[in-house]
Design a protein around this motif. Structure first.
Motif, PDB file in Angstrom:
ATOM      1  N   ILE A   1      -6.780  10.225  -8.172  1.00 21.06           N
ATOM      2  CA  ILE A   1      -7.038   8.784  -8.212  1.00 21.06           C
ATOM      3  C   ILE A   1      -5.892   8.019  -7.563  1.00 21.06           C
ATOM      4  CG2 ILE A   1      -7.181   6.796  -9.776  1.00 21.06           C
ATOM      5  CD1 ILE A   1      -8.812   8.642 -11.677  1.00 21.06           C
ATOM      6  N   ASN A   2      -4.657   8.368  -7.917  1.00 19.76           N
ATOM      7  CA  ASN A   2      -3.494   7.694  -7.334  1.00 19.76           C
ATOM      8  C   ASN A   2      -3.467   7.866  -5.814  1.00 19.76           C
ATOM      9  OD1 ASN A   2      -2.705   6.960  -9.903  1.00 19.76           O
ATOM     10  ND2 ASN A   2      -1.186   8.586 -10.116  1.00 19.76           N
ATOM     11  N   GLN A   3      -3.756   9.079  -5.357  1.00 24.52           N
ATOM     12  CA  GLN A   3      -3.769   9.340  -3.913  1.00 24.52           C
ATOM     13  C   GLN A   3      -4.893   8.563  -3.231  1.00 24.52           C
ATOM     14  OE1 GLN A   3      -4.066  13.616  -3.714  1.00 24.52           O
ATOM     15  NE2 GLN A   3      -1.881  13.934  -4.121  1.00 24.52           N
ATOM     16  N   ARG A   4      -6.036   8.461  -3.898  1.00 24.94           N
ATOM     17  CA  ARG A   4      -7.151   7.706  -3.317  1.00 24.94           C
ATOM     18  C   ARG A   4      -6.757   6.240  -3.148  1.00 24.94           C
ATOM     19  NH1 ARG A   4     -13.356   7.561  -5.452  1.00 24.94           N
ATOM     20  NH2 ARG A   4     -13.534   9.344  -4.055  1.00 24.94           N
ATOM     21  N   VAL A   5      -6.111   5.662  -4.137  1.00 28.78           N
ATOM     22  CA  VAL A   5      -5.704   4.252  -4.045  1.00 28.78           C
ATOM     23  C   VAL A   5      -4.715   4.060  -2.903  1.00 28.78           C
ATOM     24  CG1 VAL A   5      -4.555   2.348  -5.232  1.00 28.78           C
ATOM     25  CG2 VAL A   5      -6.190   3.782  -6.472  1.00 28.78           C
ATOM     26  N   ASP A   6      -3.747   4.952  -2.789  1.00 33.81           N
ATOM     27  CA  ASP A   6      -2.798   4.868  -1.667  1.00 33.81           C
ATOM     28  C   ASP A   6      -3.539   4.962  -0.336  1.00 33.81           C
ATOM     29  OD1 ASP A   6      -0.562   4.596  -3.307  1.00 33.81           O
ATOM     30  OD2 ASP A   6      -0.181   6.754  -3.395  1.00 33.81           O
ATOM     31  N   GLY A   7      -4.534   5.843  -0.280  1.00 33.32           N
ATOM     32  CA  GLY A   7      -5.330   5.989   0.937  1.00 33.32           C
ATOM     33  C   GLY A   7      -6.114   4.728   1.256  1.00 33.32           C
ATOM     34  N   MET A   8      -6.666   4.092   0.233  1.00 30.35           N
ATOM     35  CA  MET A   8      -7.409   2.845   0.450  1.00 30.35           C
ATOM     36  C   MET A   8      -6.499   1.750   1.011  1.00 30.35           C
ATOM     37  SD  MET A   8      -9.707   2.576  -3.021  1.00 30.35           S
ATOM     38  CE  MET A   8     -11.226   3.507  -3.247  1.00 30.35           C
ATOM     39  N   MET A   9      -5.290   1.664   0.476  1.00 30.55           N
ATOM     40  CA  MET A   9      -4.359   0.657   0.986  1.00 30.55           C
ATOM     41  C   MET A   9      -4.012   0.946   2.443  1.00 30.55           C
ATOM     42  SD  MET A   9      -4.084  -1.530  -1.398  1.00 30.55           S
ATOM     43  CE  MET A   9      -2.837  -2.534  -0.569  1.00 30.55           C
ATOM     44  N   ALA A  10      -3.832   2.228   2.776  1.00 28.70           N
ATOM     45  CA  ALA A  10      -3.517   2.602   4.157  1.00 28.70           C
ATOM     46  C   ALA A  10      -4.689   2.306   5.092  1.00 28.70           C
ATOM     47  CB  ALA A  10      -3.148   4.089   4.218  1.00 28.70           C
ATOM     48  N   GLN A  11      -5.912   2.393   4.576  1.00 30.87           N
ATOM     49  CA  GLN A  11      -7.104   2.131   5.398  1.00 30.87           C
ATOM     50  C   GLN A  11      -7.368   0.632   5.599  1.00 30.87           C
ATOM     51  OE1 GLN A  11     -10.613   4.350   3.912  1.00 30.87           O
ATOM     52  NE2 GLN A  11      -9.147   5.775   3.020  1.00 30.87           N
ATOM     53  N   GLY A  12      -6.687  -0.218   4.837  1.00 26.71           N
ATOM     54  CA  GLY A  12      -6.863  -1.658   5.022  1.00 26.71           C
ATOM     55  C   GLY A  12      -7.581  -2.368   3.896  1.00 26.71           C
ATOM     56  N   LEU A  13      -7.414  -1.883   2.661  1.00 28.14           N
ATOM     57  CA  LEU A  13      -8.094  -2.525   1.534  1.00 28.14           C
ATOM     58  C   LEU A  13      -7.685  -3.988   1.389  1.00 28.14           C
ATOM     59  CD1 LEU A  13      -9.937  -2.479  -0.926  1.00 28.14           C
ATOM     60  CD2 LEU A  13      -8.040  -1.528  -2.266  1.00 28.14           C
ATOM     61  N   LEU A  14      -6.412  -4.279   1.600  1.00 28.78           N
ATOM     62  CA  LEU A  14      -5.953  -5.668   1.442  1.00 28.78           C
ATOM     63  C   LEU A  14      -6.682  -6.594   2.407  1.00 28.78           C
ATOM     64  CD1 LEU A  14      -4.143  -7.717   0.063  1.00 28.78           C
ATOM     65  CD2 LEU A  14      -2.313  -7.094   1.667  1.00 28.78           C
ATOM     66  N   ALA A  15      -6.856  -6.162   3.656  1.00 27.47           N
ATOM     67  CA  ALA A  15      -7.585  -6.987   4.639  1.00 27.47           C
ATOM     68  C   ALA A  15      -9.039  -7.157   4.220  1.00 27.47           C
ATOM     69  CB  ALA A  15      -7.496  -6.346   6.022  1.00 27.47           C
ATOM     70  N   GLU A  16      -9.650  -6.090   3.662  1.00 25.05           N
ATOM     71  CA  GLU A  16     -11.034  -6.186   3.180  1.00 25.05           C
ATOM     72  C   GLU A  16     -11.140  -7.228   2.069  1.00 25.05           C
ATOM     73  OE1 GLU A  16     -13.795  -2.694   2.786  1.00 25.05           O
ATOM     74  OE2 GLU A  16     -13.439  -3.009   0.642  1.00 25.05           O
ATOM     75  N   VAL A  17     -10.184  -7.217   1.155  1.00 29.35           N
ATOM     76  CA  VAL A  17     -10.194  -8.177   0.046  1.00 29.35           C
ATOM     77  C   VAL A  17      -9.989  -9.600   0.558  1.00 29.35           C
ATOM     78  CG1 VAL A  17      -9.020  -8.864  -2.085  1.00 29.35           C
ATOM     79  CG2 VAL A  17      -9.487  -6.441  -1.641  1.00 29.35           C
ATOM     80  N   LYS A  18      -9.066  -9.776   1.493  1.00 32.65           N
ATOM     81  CA  LYS A  18      -8.834 -11.111   2.064  1.00 32.65           C
ATOM     82  C   LYS A  18     -10.113 -11.677   2.683  1.00 32.65           C
ATOM     83  CE  LYS A  18      -3.899 -10.814   3.248  1.00 32.65           C
ATOM     84  NZ  LYS A  18      -2.926 -10.650   4.373  1.00 32.65           N
TER      85      LYS A  18
END
Length: 301
Positions: free
Chosen positions: A209-226
């Motif tokens: 789970i922790n690795q998945r979250v790090d991966g999501m951030m690397a893929q651009g989750l913050l931009a998706e949320v914005k």
């Protein structure tokens, strides 16, 4: 295949355990198609934070109910029950087996058992609960639910304000626990249901789970949320991975804290998913790599 009934193989389990990979292997073995029962993967605009199958994975087997709706359209478990049953009727004309996969227990149960028609609360009750959420946060609502309906509290996704508020609405409107409305007599389905639960060592799952979250951030989750800020009050966006980053964008917490909260809330959600599916139906449990054992189990039933 024993008997004349068609089989719906339902792959359930906690987030990040490997349900997508199992579903694809089963679909390819049985030469069939997959229905997603993930309540957030319906929405086209939400991809990274919902861990949708990749384009490569989608190409390995035909998937339904992924990118099927826009975030502007709310899609309930009742809507899903209706649409999924209609699709299953068509798919079973050509397939002995169909695969359904997802961690949203309410949506799984809607298709396999049917849902009770829950009473509607007066609008002022919902408004009051929404105001309480906005002013005091979800913790107050969670405590209220735990006090009024400890049975539902133990299995509910209590990080999801929509689910907590809906339960409290019903309790306020009827004076009865929300859990008392869970269907006791299941709808008769024209197909058999085989529920396959996937699980693994808790420490290993939490690391995934922790690795998945790090991966999501690397893929651009913050931009998706914005990009989704205009829709932030939609129920699907009041959930793990989105709510924490909205708090960061509002200046309430630092980015590192937001990421830590996503990991923590995802781990809590995984624990509740396991609790839900261990209590649900006749779930048979396997390790994520045991797909051949799952095939043998399905073919014997």
């Amino acid at each position: 295949m024993m008997g004349n009934k068609k089989k719906l193989i339902v792959v359930v389990g906690p987030t990040a355990v490997g349900k997508t990979a199992m579903a694809i292997q089963l679909a390819r073995h049985f030469n069939t198609e997959i229905l997603s029962a993930d309540s957030r993967q319906f929405y086209t605009e939400m991809s990274i934070g919902t861990a949708k199958p990749s384009e490569e994975e989608l190409g390995l087997a035909k998937h339904h109910f992924i990118n099927s709706h826009s975030i502007v359209t709310e899609y309930s478990a009742g809507d899903y029950e209706r649409d999924a049953l209609t699709l299953l009727e068509k798919l079973f004309e050509h397939h002995d087996y169909v695969i359904m996969v997802g961690g949203s227990g309410l949506f799984v149960r809607a298709v396999c058992e049917g849902l009770d028609d829950l009473p509607r609360a007066p609008a002022e009750v919902r408004e009051q609960l929404n105001r309480l959420h906005e002013e005091e946060g979800i913790g107050v609502l969670q405590e209220k639910l735990r006090s009024l309906d400890p049975v539902y509290y133990e299995s509910a996704d209590i990080q999801n304000p929509q689910r907590v508020i809906r339960a409290l609405e019903v309790i306020e409107a009827t004076g009865l626990p929300f859990s008392s409305f869970h269907r006791r007599i299941h709808e008769k389905r024209s197909f058999d249901v085989l529920t396959i639960g996937l699980n693994m060592d808790r420490a290993r799952l939490y690391e995934r789970i922790n690795q998945r979250v790090d991966g999501m951030m690397a893929q651009g989750l913050l931009a998706e949320v914005k990009a989704l800020q205009d829709f932030r009050n939609k129920p699907a966006l009041l959930t793990v991975g989105y709510a924490e980053l909205f708090a960061y964008l509002d200046g309430e917490i630092a980015l590192d804290e937001a990421i830590d909260r996503i990991k923590q809330n995802s781990r809590r959600y995984a624990k509740r998913q396991i609790t839900w599916f261990k209590k649900y139906g006749n779930t048979e449990w396997f390790a994520p790599a045991e797909w051949e054992q799952v095939v043998r189990f399905a073919e014997k039933k």
